[in-house]
Design a protein around this motif. Structure first.
Motif, PDB file in Angstrom:
ATOM      1  N   LYS A 201      -4.975   5.744  -0.425  1.00  0.00           N
ATOM      2  CA  LYS A 201      -3.864   4.817  -0.648  1.00  0.00           C
ATOM      3  C   LYS A 201      -4.227   3.816  -1.743  1.00  0.00           C
ATOM      4  CE  LYS A 201      -3.250   3.093   3.452  1.00  0.00           C
ATOM      5  NZ  LYS A 201      -2.608   2.273   4.505  1.00  0.00           N
TER       6      LYS A 201
ATOM      7  N   TRP B 263       0.844  -1.196   0.000  1.00  0.00           N
ATOM      8  CA  TRP B 263       0.000   0.000   0.000  1.00  0.00           C
ATOM      9  C   TRP B 263       0.879   1.245   0.000  1.00  0.00           C
ATOM     10  CZ3 TRP B 263      -5.114   0.057  -0.785  1.00  0.00           C
ATOM     11  CH2 TRP B 263      -5.813  -1.146  -0.627  1.00  0.00           C
ATOM     12  N   ARG B 264       0.588   2.150  -0.906  1.00  0.00           N
ATOM     13  CA  ARG B 264       1.350   3.401  -0.991  1.00  0.00           C
ATOM     14  C   ARG B 264       0.402   4.595  -1.037  1.00  0.00           C
ATOM     15  NH1 ARG B 264       5.460   1.823  -5.923  1.00  0.00           N
ATOM     16  NH2 ARG B 264       6.332  -0.070  -5.001  1.00  0.00           N
ATOM     17  N   PRO B 265       0.778   5.692  -0.366  1.00  0.00           N
ATOM     18  CA  PRO B 265      -0.075   6.883  -0.432  1.00  0.00           C
ATOM     19  C   PRO B 265       0.014   7.545  -1.804  1.00  0.00           C
ATOM     20  CG  PRO B 265       1.930   7.340   0.790  1.00  0.00           C
ATOM     21  CD  PRO B 265       1.953   5.876   0.475  1.00  0.00           C
ATOM     22  N   LYS B 266      -1.108   8.125  -2.252  1.00  0.00           N
ATOM     23  CA  LYS B 266      -1.120   8.881  -3.510  1.00  0.00           C
ATOM     24  C   LYS B 266      -1.546  10.308  -3.219  1.00  0.00           C
ATOM     25  CE  LYS B 266      -2.216   7.252  -7.528  1.00  0.00           C
ATOM     26  NZ  LYS B 266      -3.008   6.763  -8.672  1.00  0.00           N
TER      27      LYS B 266
END
Length: 308
Positions: free
Chosen positions: A65, A57-60
């Motif tokens: 996320k 999971w990566r923040p955008k």
């Protein structure tokens, strides 16, 4: 007036056939994003046993996320507690929202997975019955075998009993629950909302059996048993693990001392092979599927699809 429908690519086929990697390869080629259609990959902490892609999971910026694998966004994956039950109706909502979002970003949605009913629910815009869970009924039915559950469903709705996964207690209980609430499982209305290309990965039976064996041994080395132990420490019961089937069922039985390790592996291999055959039977009914052998076949068909 002709209304242009959203294009959607479906990648289907039996377990261990290579759907996930083909989806990623195509997504990179056509600027796509992937929607996972796997009834167990929605759950957090169930990674090795489900064959979930090793994403993160990566923040955008300005967006929620997103789950990323090989620089490709994946949706409807790794976000539900395994203590909860996640229905096809909820999945359809998630997938439809993901398709809208992907299209709004000017990208191509690719729905990839092996859970046939979930896939059809999205492809044909099924109107699914809204029946809330009946905890009292579920507790009573949980004591019964799949054979006993099937007999109950046959009395309530013979038609549904013919096309359901007859050895899946979770699906049988849900069908009984709906039939009890509505009189019978209603005929699901179908209408095509999307302009869909169906791609199915076909493997010879012996090759698929070999691939299932290789993957099973790999998962055991990766820590499949330890993954189950971790789920137990987080409060996911043995009963719930067994409801989730296949790797979770047989490893749970092993951890309870009901199976020896070799028994577990042998029974699991057979169960996965049987599951793969059920998937093949489900998808064979769909005459729109182009059965392919490799990535080149897929790329050629996608090229034709976008020209049409």
């Amino acid at each position: 007036m002709h209304v242009k429908r959203q294009k959607l690519i479906m990648i289907v086929g039996p377990t261990a056939s290579g759907k996930s990697e083909l989806a990623v390869a195509l997504a990179k080629k056509i600027n796509g994003e992937i929607i996972s259609a796997d009834s167990r990959q929605v759950y957090r902490g169930m990674d090795i046993g489900t064959g979930k892609v090793e994403g993160a999971w990566r923040p955008k910026i300005k967006n929620p996320k997103v789950f990323i694998y090989k620089n490709i966004s994946h949706h409807c994956i790794d976000f539900v507690s395994p203590k909860r039950q996640y229905s096809v109706a909820k999945f359809k909502q998630c997938a439809d929202a993901a398709i809208r979002g992907i299209a709004n970003r000017g990208k191509i949605p690719i729905l990839c997975g092996g859970t046939g009913f979930w896939i059809d629910a999205v492809a044909y815009d099924m109107r699914l019955p809204e029946v809330p869970p009946n905890a009292k009924l579920r507790k009573k039915l949980a004591r019964k075998t799949a054979k006993e559950l099937l007999a109950i469903l046959k009395k309530l709705d013979p038609k549904r009993a013919k096309n359901i996964e007859q050895k899946n207690p979770r699906r049988l209980i849900r069908a009984i629950e709906i039939a009890r609430a509505l009189g019978k499982v209603p005929e699901l209305k179908k209408q095509q909302r999307y302009d869909t290309l169906w791609l199915g990965i076909k493997k010879p039976r012996e090759e698929l059996r070999h691939l299932i064996g290789i993957r099973l041994r790999k998962r055991l080395k990766q820590g499949m048993v330890q993954e189950r132990k971790k789920l137990l420490t987080k409060g996911v019961s043995h009963r719930r693990l067994q409801e989730l089937g296949l790797e979770y069922k047989f490893v749970s039985l092993y951890l309870q001392g009901k199976l020896q390790k070799l028994q577990m592996i042998q029974m699991l291999q057979r169960a996965i092979e049987q599951y793969a055959r059920r998937q093949e039977t489900w998808f064979k009914r769909n005459k729109k599927i182009y059965w392919i052998q490799n990535k080149k076949d897929a790329e050629r068909l996608v090229k034709i699809f976008f020209k049409s």
